[in-house]
Structure formats: C-alpha cells, structure tokens
Design an enzyme around this catalytic site. Structure first.
Site, PDB file in Angstrom:
ATOM      1  N   THR A 127      55.705  -6.764 -35.958  1.00  0.00           N
ATOM      2  CA  THR A 127      55.850  -8.137 -36.466  1.00  0.00           C
ATOM      3  C   THR A 127      54.985  -8.259 -37.722  1.00  0.00           C
ATOM      4  O   THR A 127      54.229  -7.341 -38.059  1.00  0.00           O
ATOM      5  CB  THR A 127      55.351  -9.192 -35.448  1.00  0.00           C
ATOM      6  OG1 THR A 127      53.935  -9.044 -35.323  1.00  0.00           O
ATOM      7  CG2 THR A 127      56.009  -9.059 -34.096  1.00  0.00           C
ATOM      8  N   LYS A 180      41.406 -13.536 -26.739  1.00  0.00           N
ATOM      9  CA  LYS A 180      42.476 -13.046 -25.858  1.00  0.00           C
ATOM     10  C   LYS A 180      41.947 -12.767 -24.443  1.00  0.00           C
ATOM     11  O   LYS A 180      42.683 -12.921 -23.463  1.00  0.00           O
ATOM     12  CB  LYS A 180      43.124 -11.790 -26.454  1.00  0.00           C
ATOM     13  CG  LYS A 180      43.902 -12.064 -27.755  1.00  0.00           C
ATOM     14  CD  LYS A 180      45.051 -13.028 -27.524  1.00  0.00           C
ATOM     15  CE  LYS A 180      45.929 -13.202 -28.742  1.00  0.00           C
ATOM     16  NZ  LYS A 180      47.025 -14.157 -28.513  1.00  0.00           N
ATOM     17  N   ASP A 203      51.290 -27.813 -34.686  1.00  0.00           N
ATOM     18  CA  ASP A 203      50.089 -27.014 -34.911  1.00  0.00           C
ATOM     19  C   ASP A 203      49.332 -27.029 -33.581  1.00  0.00           C
ATOM     20  O   ASP A 203      48.848 -28.082 -33.145  1.00  0.00           O
ATOM     21  CB  ASP A 203      49.253 -27.642 -36.029  1.00  0.00           C
ATOM     22  CG  ASP A 203      47.957 -26.869 -36.298  1.00  0.00           C
ATOM     23  OD1 ASP A 203      47.485 -26.151 -35.393  1.00  0.00           O
ATOM     24  OD2 ASP A 203      47.408 -27.000 -37.400  1.00  0.00           O
ATOM     25  N   GLN A 234      45.499   5.161 -20.076  1.00  0.00           N
ATOM     26  CA  GLN A 234      44.726   6.383 -20.394  1.00  0.00           C
ATOM     27  C   GLN A 234      43.281   6.246 -19.963  1.00  0.00           C
ATOM     28  O   GLN A 234      42.703   5.171 -20.063  1.00  0.00           O
ATOM     29  CB  GLN A 234      44.765   6.654 -21.890  1.00  0.00           C
ATOM     30  CG  GLN A 234      46.194   6.825 -22.402  1.00  0.00           C
ATOM     31  CD  GLN A 234      46.275   6.871 -23.928  1.00  0.00           C
ATOM     32  OE1 GLN A 234      46.414   7.932 -24.488  1.00  0.00           O
ATOM     33  NE2 GLN A 234      46.199   5.719 -24.553  1.00  0.00           N
ATOM     34  N   GLY A 240      58.387 -13.384 -35.469  1.00  0.00           N
ATOM     35  CA  GLY A 240      57.756 -12.438 -34.555  1.00  0.00           C
ATOM     36  C   GLY A 240      58.157 -12.588 -33.094  1.00  0.00           C
ATOM     37  O   GLY A 240      59.320 -12.818 -32.754  1.00  0.00           O
ATOM     38  N   ILE A 258      53.135  -4.379 -31.732  1.00  0.00           N
ATOM     39  CA  ILE A 258      54.578  -4.634 -31.787  1.00  0.00           C
ATOM     40  C   ILE A 258      54.914  -4.938 -33.244  1.00  0.00           C
ATOM     41  O   ILE A 258      54.126  -5.601 -33.943  1.00  0.00           O
ATOM     42  CB  ILE A 258      54.954  -5.861 -30.904  1.00  0.00           C
ATOM     43  CG1 ILE A 258      54.380  -5.760 -29.484  1.00  0.00           C
ATOM     44  CG2 ILE A 258      56.465  -6.058 -30.897  1.00  0.00           C
ATOM     45  CD1 ILE A 258      55.036  -4.778 -28.550  1.00  0.00           C
ATOM     46  N   TYR A 281      39.062 -11.804 -31.964  1.00  0.00           N
ATOM     47  CA  TYR A 281      40.370 -11.643 -31.314  1.00  0.00           C
ATOM     48  C   TYR A 281      40.176 -11.215 -29.859  1.00  0.00           C
ATOM     49  O   TYR A 281      40.782 -11.774 -28.948  1.00  0.00           O
ATOM     50  CB  TYR A 281      41.184 -10.615 -32.102  1.00  0.00           C
ATOM     51  CG  TYR A 281      42.660 -10.568 -31.732  1.00  0.00           C
ATOM     52  CD1 TYR A 281      43.507 -11.609 -32.087  1.00  0.00           C
ATOM     53  CD2 TYR A 281      43.199  -9.474 -31.055  1.00  0.00           C
ATOM     54  CE1 TYR A 281      44.864 -11.571 -31.765  1.00  0.00           C
ATOM     55  CE2 TYR A 281      44.548  -9.425 -30.734  1.00  0.00           C
ATOM     56  CZ  TYR A 281      45.377 -10.468 -31.094  1.00  0.00           C
ATOM     57  OH  TYR A 281      46.714 -10.425 -30.776  1.00  0.00           O
ATOM     58  N   ASN A 338      52.561 -18.935 -27.461  1.00  0.00           N
ATOM     59  CA  ASN A 338      52.660 -17.675 -28.201  1.00  0.00           C
ATOM     60  C   ASN A 338      51.879 -17.673 -29.516  1.00  0.00           C
ATOM     61  O   ASN A 338      51.428 -16.620 -29.955  1.00  0.00           O
ATOM     62  CB  ASN A 338      54.147 -17.405 -28.483  1.00  0.00           C
ATOM     63  CG  ASN A 338      54.355 -16.363 -29.550  1.00  0.00           C
ATOM     64  OD1 ASN A 338      54.263 -15.167 -29.299  1.00  0.00           O
ATOM     65  ND2 ASN A 338      54.617 -16.816 -30.785  1.00  0.00           N
TER      66      ASN A 338
HETATM   67  N1  LIG Z   1      52.482  -8.216 -32.704  1.00  0.00           N
HETATM   68  C1  LIG Z   1      51.625  -7.616 -31.900  1.00  0.00           C
HETATM   69  O1  LIG Z   1      51.407  -6.422 -31.983  1.00  0.00           O
HETATM   70  C2  LIG Z   1      50.889  -8.386 -30.840  1.00  0.00           C
HETATM   71  C3  LIG Z   1      50.195  -7.652 -29.876  1.00  0.00           C
HETATM   72  C4  LIG Z   1      49.513  -8.329 -28.877  1.00  0.00           C
HETATM   73  C5  LIG Z   1      49.528  -9.705 -28.843  1.00  0.00           C
HETATM   74  N2  LIG Z   1      50.195 -10.403 -29.803  1.00  0.00           N
HETATM   75  C6  LIG Z   1      50.163 -11.862 -29.723  1.00  0.00           C
HETATM   76  O2  LIG Z   1      51.494 -12.346 -29.687  1.00  0.00           O
HETATM   77  C7  LIG Z   1      51.561 -13.614 -30.333  1.00  0.00           C
HETATM   78  C8  LIG Z   1      52.615 -13.568 -31.434  1.00  0.00           C
HETATM   79  O3  LIG Z   1      52.245 -12.579 -32.370  1.00  0.00           O
HETATM   80  P1  LIG Z   1      53.204 -12.109 -33.560  1.00  0.00           P
HETATM   81  O4  LIG Z   1      52.933 -10.678 -33.755  1.00  0.00           O
HETATM   82  O5  LIG Z   1      54.589 -12.574 -33.342  1.00  0.00           O
HETATM   83  O6  LIG Z   1      52.536 -12.902 -34.780  1.00  0.00           O
HETATM   84  P2  LIG Z   1      53.185 -13.413 -36.145  1.00  0.00           P
HETATM   85  O7  LIG Z   1      52.033 -13.557 -37.081  1.00  0.00           O
HETATM   86  O8  LIG Z   1      54.323 -12.576 -36.542  1.00  0.00           O
HETATM   87  O9  LIG Z   1      53.732 -14.860 -35.736  1.00  0.00           O
HETATM   88  C9  LIG Z   1      52.839 -15.839 -35.291  1.00  0.00           C
HETATM   89  C10 LIG Z   1      53.457 -17.213 -35.508  1.00  0.00           C
HETATM   90  O10 LIG Z   1      52.464 -18.171 -35.109  1.00  0.00           O
HETATM   91  C11 LIG Z   1      52.447 -19.211 -36.063  1.00  0.00           C
HETATM   92  N3  LIG Z   1      51.156 -19.895 -36.060  1.00  0.00           N
HETATM   93  C12 LIG Z   1      49.984 -19.488 -36.602  1.00  0.00           C
HETATM   94  N4  LIG Z   1      49.053 -20.439 -36.458  1.00  0.00           N
HETATM   95  C13 LIG Z   1      49.639 -21.461 -35.793  1.00  0.00           C
HETATM   96  C14 LIG Z   1      49.198 -22.737 -35.334  1.00  0.00           C
HETATM   97  N5  LIG Z   1      47.944 -23.170 -35.562  1.00  0.00           N
HETATM   98  N6  LIG Z   1      50.084 -23.522 -34.666  1.00  0.00           N
HETATM   99  C15 LIG Z   1      51.345 -23.107 -34.467  1.00  0.00           C
HETATM  100  N7  LIG Z   1      51.842 -21.937 -34.893  1.00  0.00           N
HETATM  101  C16 LIG Z   1      50.992 -21.121 -35.546  1.00  0.00           C
HETATM  102  C17 LIG Z   1      52.754 -18.527 -37.384  1.00  0.00           C
HETATM  103  O11 LIG Z   1      53.229 -19.463 -38.357  1.00  0.00           O
HETATM  104  C18 LIG Z   1      53.797 -17.499 -36.973  1.00  0.00           C
HETATM  105  O12 LIG Z   1      55.118 -18.001 -37.072  1.00  0.00           O
HETATM  106  C19 LIG Z   1      50.151 -13.901 -30.848  1.00  0.00           C
HETATM  107  O13 LIG Z   1      49.459 -14.694 -29.907  1.00  0.00           O
HETATM  108  C20 LIG Z   1      49.523 -12.522 -30.928  1.00  0.00           C
HETATM  109  O14 LIG Z   1      48.116 -12.555 -30.836  1.00  0.00           O
HETATM  110  C21 LIG Z   1      50.876  -9.779 -30.795  1.00  0.00           C
END
Ligand SMILES: NC(=O)c1ccc[n+]([C@@H]2O[C@H](COP(=O)([O-])OP(=O)(O)OC[C@H]3O[C@@H](n4cnc5c(N)ncnc54)[C@H](O)[C@@H]3O)[C@@H](O)[C@H]2O)c1
Length: 256
Positions: A192, A159, A63, A256, A20, A190, A155, A90
């Site tokens: 992912t 956040k 972790d 918006q 992601g 996004i 969430y 992240n």
């Molecule tokens: N994708 C979106 O639409 C979006 C939107 C806003 C915010 N975010 C934020 O962006 C960040 C990344 O999101 P993403 O979409 O790539 O998620 P994802 O689920 O695709 O990837 C998240 C990664 O975090 C790892 N992870 C989970 N728990 C963990 C832990 N305890 N320790 C270490 N690693 C851990 C997972 O193994 C995974 O590889 C997150 O914080 C998410 O909340 C994502």
C-alpha cells in the site's frame, strides 16, 4: 442461481477507506452484500472509492481523531442505512523514529490517529450497535503491535495499545451481553502507499524491497486482499464465537 452474500443485510463503516487496506476491505465487504460507509480525510479519493463500489456505498468525511466527526459520521450512517453492524477501525499512520530521535510531536500524532482514533471508534461503534442486535468491530493493529522495531517507537506503542484495547472492549461487550465482538488484525508489510513511502524513503529502495521480501518466509510482501478477506470473515456471522482475539497475517514472519 445467485449465492447469498456472506454479509447480506449488514451495514459496515470503514475508516481510512480511501486507499490501501481500508479500501480493499470496503470493496470486499460490499461484494459480500454489505452496504458500506467509506470514510477518510481525503474527500476526492474517498468519493472515488464509494463510486467504485456503487449504490451500496456512500462517503462520509471522518477524521478519526475528532470526536465531533465520529458523531456526525455515525448519525449519517444511521440516517442513510438505519443500522450499524460492522466497524473497521483501519485509519493509521506511521512515522519512523527511535526513542532518541523521535519528536514528541510525532509521538502524539501517531497515537492520536492510531490509538485515540480506535478508542473513539470503539466507543461510538458500541453506542451505535448495542441497541441493534450487536455487531463486529475489527481493529487494525500490526505485527508491530506484537514485536518491536528499533525505529518504530511510536508505531509499536500505538499498535500494541490497539491489541490490548481490543481485548478490553471485547470483554466489556461480552460481559454486558451486547452481542458485539471485537478483534484485532496484525498484518506485516502489505503493498500500500504506507509501505511504498517507507521503502522509497530508504537510501536504496530496490535493495530495501528485496530485503523486506527476504524477511518474509512466504517470500514477499502481501496484497491488500490478504487482509481484506480476513476482515470479511471477522465481519460475518461465520466468526460469531470469536472475540478478543488477534489475527496475524504475516507470511510467517512472527512464527520464526
Ligand atoms: N500496509 C501495511 O503493510 C500495514 C501493515 C500492518 C498494519 N497496517 C495498518 O493498516 C491500516 C491501513 O494501512 P494502509 O497500509 O492501508 O495505509 P495507507 O496509508 O495506504 O492508507 C491509510 C488511510 O488512512 C487515512 N487516514 C490517515 N489519517 C487519518 C485520520 N486522521 N482520519 C481518517 N483517515 C485517516 C489516509 O488518508 C489513508 O487513506 C493502518 O492502521 C496501518 O497501520 C498496515
């Protein structure tokens, strides 16, 4: 003539970088000359991501909820690369649920990863960077850290916490004269695994995807690089006067 990388000489650690947004940020930072420590709880995918980047990357299991993992990963980073300049907090998880249906267990899990993990990261990051000329911490919040959703109780809370924790860390580091900046990034949907699993969990995934796209003024879900390019900017010295700020990457949703 080869142009200089925007992150030449810098060492970055990214959490949740096996997939992601974290993976995309690690790849784009390495392209700009950074050496990158890819960390995650997924060993195989994390090693894959580090191999994709090549010799300038290594994988460490981390972790984010475990203080001892942070200590080990920071030690390994300093031993391997001698310094830390950039930390991208992240790693994150989402569990849907409103205030009536969400279990306490789910609430605690989401906060452990999304908020305790960022707290531990900032603390260890500051410790590692403060003696070495400063650095940049980038925390992944979300548009869900700015506006609420009826089924995002945990969430939203986690956040929103990341948004203001970021400002507190930024002001502390500025006051202490550490040269460490700390900013938050706020994406909307996004493409992912996180978003795909939310879409697939709905009754009609195709309808849900079209509905999400319609809610975004620019007309669709974003790509991981839309966020990764912002992270490269915040990691680089181009953003040297930027701290405690929030960067929205949402195709116009919150306008918006
Ligand atoms: N994708 C979106 O639409 C979006 C939107 C806003 C915010 N975010 C934020 O962006 C960040 C990344 O999101 P993403 O979409 O790539 O998620 P994802 O689920 O695709 O990837 C998240 C990664 O975090 C790892 N992870 C989970 N728990 C963990 C832990 N305890 N320790 C270490 N690693 C851990 C997972 O193994 C995974 O590889 C997150 O914080 C998410 O909340 C994502």
């Amino acid at each position: 003539m080869t142009s200089a990388g925007r992150l030449d000489g810098k060492v970055a650690l990214v959490t949740g970088a096996a997939a992601g947004l974290g993976r995309a940020a690690a790849v784009r930072m390495a392209e700009q000359g950074a050496r990158v420590v890819v960390t995650d709880i997924l060993d195989e995918a994390g090693n894959d991501a580090a191999s994709e980047i090549g010799a300038s990357a290594r994988f460490e299991r981390l972790d984010v909820t475990r203080p001892e993992d942070w200590g080990r990963a920071m030690k390994a980073t300093l031993e391997a690369f001698g310094r830390l300049d950039v930390l991208v907090n992240n790693a994150g998880v989402v569990i849907l649920g409103d205030i009536e249906s969400l279990s306490l267990e789910a609430w605690r899990l989401v906060h452990a990863v999304n908020l305790d993990g960022v707290f531990l990261g900032c603390r260890h990051g500051v410790e590692a960077m403060k003696g070495g000329g400063g650095g940049s911490i980038v925390n992944l919040s979300s548009v869900s850290g700015l506006v609420g959703g009826h089924n995002l109780a945990a969430y939203n809370s986690s956040k929103g916490g990341v948004r203001l924790l970021t400002k507190s860390v930024a002001l502390h580091c500025a006051r202490a004269g550490y040269g460490i900046r700390c900013n938050s990034v706020h994406p909307t949907f996004i493409e992912t695994a996180m978003v795909r699993s939310m879409i697939e969990a709905s009754d009609d995934p195709e309808r849900t995807r079209r509905k999400l796209a319609r809610q975004i003024p620019l007309g669709g879900i974003g790509e991981p690089d839309d966020v990764a390019h912002m992270i490269v900017y915040l990691a680089s010295d181009e953003s040297k006067f930027v701290t405690g700020a929030e960067f929205v990457i949402d195709g116009g949703v919150t306008a918006q």
